[in-house]
Design an enzyme around this catalytic site. Structure first.
Site, PDB file in Angstrom:
ATOM      1  N   CYS A   1       0.835  -1.211   0.000  1.00 30.49           N
ATOM      2  CA  CYS A   1       0.000   0.000   0.000  1.00 30.49           C
ATOM      3  C   CYS A   1       0.863   1.252   0.000  1.00 30.49           C
ATOM      4  O   CYS A   1       0.534   2.243  -0.658  1.00 30.49           O
ATOM      5  CB  CYS A   1      -0.918   0.024   1.220  1.00 30.49           C
ATOM      6  SG  CYS A   1      -2.008  -1.398   1.299  1.00 30.49           S
TER       7      CYS A   1
ATOM      8  N   ARG B   1      -7.838  -4.395  -3.099  1.00 29.90           N
ATOM      9  CA  ARG B   1      -7.388  -3.240  -3.889  1.00 29.90           C
ATOM     10  C   ARG B   1      -8.364  -3.015  -5.044  1.00 29.90           C
ATOM     11  O   ARG B   1      -8.298  -3.709  -6.059  1.00 29.90           O
ATOM     12  CB  ARG B   1      -5.984  -3.494  -4.442  1.00 29.90           C
ATOM     13  CG  ARG B   1      -4.962  -3.756  -3.368  1.00 29.90           C
ATOM     14  CD  ARG B   1      -3.585  -4.017  -3.920  1.00 29.90           C
ATOM     15  NE  ARG B   1      -2.783  -4.643  -2.894  1.00 29.90           N
ATOM     16  CZ  ARG B   1      -2.251  -4.021  -1.853  1.00 29.90           C
ATOM     17  NH1 ARG B   1      -2.410  -2.721  -1.717  1.00 29.90           N
ATOM     18  NH2 ARG B   1      -1.565  -4.666  -0.943  1.00 29.90           N
TER      19      ARG B   1
END
Lengths: 216, 73
Positions: free
Chosen positions: A53, A130
């Site tokens: 991330c 995601r």
């Protein structure tokens, strides 16, 4: 025996209005309607202070100026608190020098995640996968991308999709595989026999009546 | 709050919006251009300023209140 009821939520689909929301973010309380008139990329990540991330946020920050040139804003999301988001953004700046210029939703109650179908229990019951939702200036969902927890997103592809969609809207054309700005575009195929007969005589570069391209 | 601090005073971006309102600008689009802020930030920010009593909304136009005016030069 008490019957367990499961709430069925319809997931957003392409061509439909994006679900309206109001959410606490690192830039204050934001509503979907605040972005009206701009294109918007809403993307979720599993958690703050995690390696993939962090690389993605730095990459999103890197393409942010290019997105702004295309009238496009970014809005991140995870189920972390706003304090966690702030601490993470400050840490990224301190450790890497990269400033995260866009807001991040603190979706602690998972309200927005559920609206957009960002939690996939097969991957994680507590974290968002995601996802990337590309929403146009009229707040219609134009693209949905899902990536697994272990695979970071490709920023070139996200920029390419924005370019392709905006080219389609501006010129009424489609874009072929691996299209990049400047490449030839696909002329929409005719839908009548007469149109098919005429198509190959219209000056386009054609493989046959149903596959013709042109330069913009 | 992004535009109003817990002590009721405007933040830096809140003050930019208030100054734009004080100069007579009345729409989020005008304020965004003047303050150099993204439009979404201004739409959200003026909402906060209204809630805090530093700005008012009437007929689709925003204006600064006396309280808001006292907080910016």
């Amino acid at each position: 025996m008490e019957e367990e009821k499961e709430q069925v939520i319809s997931l957003p689909r392409l061509g439909e209005p994006a679900p309206a929301f109001e959410a606490v973010t690192t830039h204050g309380v934001l509503k979907l309607e605040d972005f009206k008139g701009s294109w918007l990329i809403i993307f979720s990540h599993p958690a703050d202070f995690t390696p993939v991330c962090t690389t993605e946020f730095m990459a999103f920050a890197e393409i942010y100026p290019e997105l702004q040139k295309r009238g496009t804003e970014l809005l991140g999301l995870s189920v972390d608190s706003v304090s966690s988001h702030i601490a993470w953004v400050r840490n990224v700046k301190e450790k890497t020098g990269v400033d995260i210029p866009f807001p991040i939703i603190a979706d602690l109650n998972k309200e927005v995640s559920m609206l957009f179908g960002m939690i996939h229990p097969g991957q994680s019951k507590t974290e968002t996968v995601r996802t990337v939702f590309i929403i146009d200036d009229k707040q219609i969902i134009r693209t949905i991308l899902y990536y697994p927890l272990t695979t970071g997103r490709n920023m070139d592809e996200i920029l390419r999709i924005i370019d392709a969609l905006q080219t389609t809207d501006k010129n009424g054309v489609a874009t072929p595989a691996n299209w990049r700005p400047g490449d030839k575009v696909v002329v929409p195929p005719p839908n009548t026999q007469e149109g098919a007969e005429e198509r190959t005589k219209q000056g386009y570069e054609c493989v046959d009546w149903y596959l013709c391209t042109k330069k913009l | 709050m992004a535009c109003v601090s817990p002590d009721g005073k405007p933040t830096e971006s809140g003050a930019k919006m208030l100054r734009a309102l004080k100069s007579g600008l009345a729409t989020p689009e005008e304020i965004a251009k003047d303050a150099g802020l993204p439009l979404f930030r201004v739409r959200s920010g003026v909402r906060e300023l209204v809630e805090a009593g530093l700005a008012a909304l009437e007929g689709g136009s925003y204006s600064i209140t006396d309280t808001g005016s006292e907080l910016v030069q």
